[in-house]
Design an enzyme around this catalytic site. Structure first.
Site, PDB file in Angstrom:
ATOM      1  N   SER A 232     -95.108 -19.814 -15.858  1.00 17.56           N
ATOM      2  CA  SER A 232     -95.594 -18.894 -14.846  1.00 17.56           C
ATOM      3  C   SER A 232     -95.525 -17.460 -15.370  1.00 17.56           C
ATOM      4  O   SER A 232     -95.187 -17.219 -16.529  1.00 17.56           O
ATOM      5  CB  SER A 232     -94.768 -19.038 -13.563  1.00 17.56           C
ATOM      6  OG  SER A 232     -95.334 -18.299 -12.504  1.00 17.56           O
ATOM      7  N   HIS A 233     -95.880 -16.499 -14.500  1.00 18.07           N
ATOM      8  CA  HIS A 233     -95.927 -15.089 -14.896  1.00 18.07           C
ATOM      9  C   HIS A 233     -95.263 -14.260 -13.814  1.00 18.07           C
ATOM     10  O   HIS A 233     -95.538 -14.449 -12.616  1.00 18.07           O
ATOM     11  CB  HIS A 233     -97.377 -14.635 -15.089  1.00 18.07           C
ATOM     12  CG  HIS A 233     -97.506 -13.340 -15.822  1.00 18.07           C
ATOM     13  ND1 HIS A 233     -97.117 -12.130 -15.292  1.00 18.07           N
ATOM     14  CD2 HIS A 233     -98.012 -13.071 -17.060  1.00 18.07           C
ATOM     15  CE1 HIS A 233     -97.373 -11.171 -16.160  1.00 18.07           C
ATOM     16  NE2 HIS A 233     -97.907 -11.700 -17.242  1.00 18.07           N
ATOM     17  N   VAL A 234     -94.402 -13.347 -14.238  1.00 16.98           N
ATOM     18  CA  VAL A 234     -93.623 -12.578 -13.278  1.00 16.98           C
ATOM     19  C   VAL A 234     -94.492 -11.692 -12.391  1.00 16.98           C
ATOM     20  O   VAL A 234     -94.120 -11.396 -11.252  1.00 16.98           O
ATOM     21  CB  VAL A 234     -92.556 -11.734 -14.023  1.00 16.98           C
ATOM     22  CG1 VAL A 234     -93.211 -10.651 -14.865  1.00 16.98           C
ATOM     23  CG2 VAL A 234     -91.564 -11.128 -13.038  1.00 16.98           C
ATOM     24  N   ARG A 287     -95.261 -16.374  -3.601  1.00 15.28           N
ATOM     25  CA  ARG A 287     -95.614 -17.272  -4.695  1.00 15.28           C
ATOM     26  C   ARG A 287     -95.431 -18.742  -4.327  1.00 15.28           C
ATOM     27  O   ARG A 287     -96.300 -19.581  -4.627  1.00 15.28           O
ATOM     28  CB  ARG A 287     -94.774 -16.946  -5.928  1.00 15.28           C
ATOM     29  CG  ARG A 287     -95.162 -17.760  -7.160  1.00 15.28           C
ATOM     30  CD  ARG A 287     -94.156 -17.551  -8.288  1.00 15.28           C
ATOM     31  NE  ARG A 287     -94.079 -16.178  -8.713  1.00 15.28           N
ATOM     32  CZ  ARG A 287     -94.899 -15.622  -9.606  1.00 15.28           C
ATOM     33  NH1 ARG A 287     -95.862 -16.338 -10.149  1.00 15.28           N
ATOM     34  NH2 ARG A 287     -94.750 -14.355  -9.951  1.00 15.28           N
TER      35      ARG A 287
END
Length: 401
Positions: A232-234, A287
Site C-alpha cells: 500500500s501507500h501512505v 482507507r
C-alpha cells in the site's frame, strides 16, 4: 567514413581496471562494460571475487556473478606479492579509470590509493566505493547490503505494519553501484574538457539515504515516521493488492479521474459521490472502508479478466508476477530484450541494459572464468611466456582456461 558498431559504443576506447568484489562495484563496472569500456577485473588467485562462490545456480556459476560480470576480462593476481602489485600498477598506468571497493584503507596499503595513483597519473579517474565513506565513526564498520538497509532507515519503512523487512533485492548495493557508474561518466566528461582526472568517493550509506526520498523529508519536517504499508501507500488510496476470484491484483489510483474510471469498471459509480471517498485525502482518511468497497467488487472477476478491463479503461493496475512469469514477460519478448552470453560452463540468457541507443546495441560480452585473461594481459604488458610460467608456478598469478 562510417563507424563500425563497436566504435559507436559510448565508452569505446576507454579502459577501466577494477579491484572489486560482491555486488556494488561489479555492478558499476558492468554498466561501463555494456557501454563499450574495456573492463579488466583484478581477482584473487585463491577463488577470485567471492561472489563466484555464493551459489552455482547458473549451470555451475553463481547467479550474482553472472548478473554482474559479463563483458569483463579476468586477471588473477596475488596482491600480497611485490610482483603482483607491479602487474596491477602497470595495468592502471594505461587505464582511464580505477575502481575499487576493498575494505577501507586496503587499497592504500597496497600502494593503490587514490592520492598516490593520481599523483603519478593526474588524468586518471579513481573511484573508491565504501560502506560509510572516509572519516567519521562508522568508517571501519562492515557494510553489507542488509546492514546498510538497516542503518539508512530503509528497513524501517519496508514490510507490513507487523513485520519490518529488507527489500528482496540488494538495494544499497544497487544504489551505490549506479552512483559509481554515473560518477565515472561525469568525471570522464569533465576530463574531456579539462584534461584532468578525478578522485571520486561513493558511500553506500549516503546512496541509500538519498533513495529514502520523500519518506525522509516527511520525517524531518513533520516528526512523523512513515508507517510500513506492505504494497500500500501512505499517501494514496486505493493503492494496494485486492482479491480476485482466482488470486489478487494490484491497483494504484493516483487521481480523481482514475478513481472515477475504477468505480465505473467495478460497476459502483456511486462511490465517487460518497463523501467518504470524494477526494484522495478523504479516501486515505477512510482507507479501510475504501479498500473494503473495492475488494468487494474485484473478487467478481479473475485476475486476467480484471487486469484487461482496468487496462482498457486506463486504470493503473498490474498482475503480481512470480519470477517465472517475469522471465517470459510478453513485453520483454515483444521488444526483443533478451540476448545470449557465454559463461565458464554454458550459454545463458541476459537482459539488455534498460538504456537503448538508436544506433548501437550494448556490448553483451561473456562472463569470464577466473584468470581467463591473465596470460593475454601479461603479454600486453610485455611479459613473455617464460615469465608467465614462472609467475604462475610461484603463485603470483593464476592462469585460467
Amino acid at each position: 567514413m562510417a563507424l563500425r558498431p563497436d566504435q559507436l559504443l559510448p565508452l569505446a576506447g576507454y579502459t577501466v581496471v577494477t579491484l572489486e568484489q560482491a555486488v556494488a562495484a561489479p555492478l558499476a563496472s558492468r554498466h561501463l562494460a555494456d557501454l563499450g569500456a574495456r573492463v579488466i577485473k583484478v581477482e584473487r588467485t585463491d577463488g577470485g571475487d567471492f561472489a563466484r562462490a555464493y551459489d552455482d545456480a547458473v549451470h555451475g556459476t553463481g547467479a550474482h556473478f553472472v548478473w554482474l560480470n559479463r563483458g569483463k576480462e579476468s586477471i588473477a593476481v596475488d596482491l600480497k606479492s611485490d610482483e603482483g602489485r607491479k602487474v596491477v600498477r602497470a595495468l592502471i598506468r594505461d587505464a582511464d579509470v580505477f575502481l575499487q571497493n576493498l575494505a577501507p584503507g586496503a587499497a592504500a596499503r597496497l600502494g593503490l590509493g587514490a592520492d598516490e595513483l593520481r599523483e603519478e597519473h593526474p588524468e586518471l579517474v579513481t573511484v573508491d566505493l565504501s560502506g560509510y565513506g572516509r572519516g567519521g565513526p562508522f568508517e571501519q564498520r562492515k557494510a553489507y547490503d542488509m546492514l546498510i538497509q538497516a542503518e539508512s532507515g530503509l528497513i524501517s519503512i519496508t514490510g507490513t505494519p507487523e513485520h519490518a523487512a529488507k527489500t528482496g533485492i540488494p538495494t544499497a548495493d544497487i544504489a551505490s553501484g549506479m552512483y559509481c557508474a554515473q560518477a565515472v561518466l561525469a568525471a570522464l566528461l569533465r576530463r574531456c574538457r579539462t584534461g584532468v582526472g578525478a578522485a571520486v568517493e561513493v558511500s553506500m550509506l549516503e546512496s541509500t539515504v538519498e533513495w529514502m526520498g520523500h519518506s525522509l523529508y516527511t520525517q524531518m519536517y513533520t516528526g512523523v515516521q512513515p508507517p510500513r504499508m506492505g504494497v500500500s501507500h501512505v499517501s494514496i488510496a486505493p493503492y494496494d493488492s485486492y482479491p480476485t476470484s482466482d488470486g489478487q491484483i494490484l491497483i494504484g489510483v493516483q487521481s480523481e479521474g482514475g478513481w472515477k474510471a475504477l468505480t465505473t469498471v467495478l460497476g459502483v459509480p456511486e462511490l465517487t459521490t460518497d463523501p467518504r471517498f470524494a477526494t484522495n485525502m478523504k479516501r486515505v482518511e477512510n482507507r479501510a472502508a475504501c479498500d473494503a468497497a473495492v475488494a468487494q467488487r474485484t473478487r467478481l472477476w479473475t485476475t486476467a479478466e480484471l487486469d484487461a478491463k482496468l487496462s482498457a479503461a486506463g486504470v493503473p493496475a498490474a498482475q503480481i508476477n512470480e519470477l517465472e512469469q517475469v522471465a517470459e514477460h510478453p513485453q520483454l519478448s515483444a521488444r526483443d530484450r533478451w540476448r545470449t552470453v557465454g559463461t565458464e560452463f554454458a550459454q545463458v540468457k541476459a537482459l539488455l541494459p534498460p538504456v537503448t541507443f538508436d544506433d548501437v546495441e550494448a556490448a553483451m560480452g561473456d562472463v569470464p572464468a577466473l584468470g581467463r585473461h591473465t596470460a593475454a594481459l601479461l603479454a600486453e604488458l610485455g611479459y613473455d611466456e617464460q615469465d608467465v610460467q614462472r609467475m604462475s608456478a610461484a603463485g603470483v598469478v593464476r592462469v585460467g582456461d
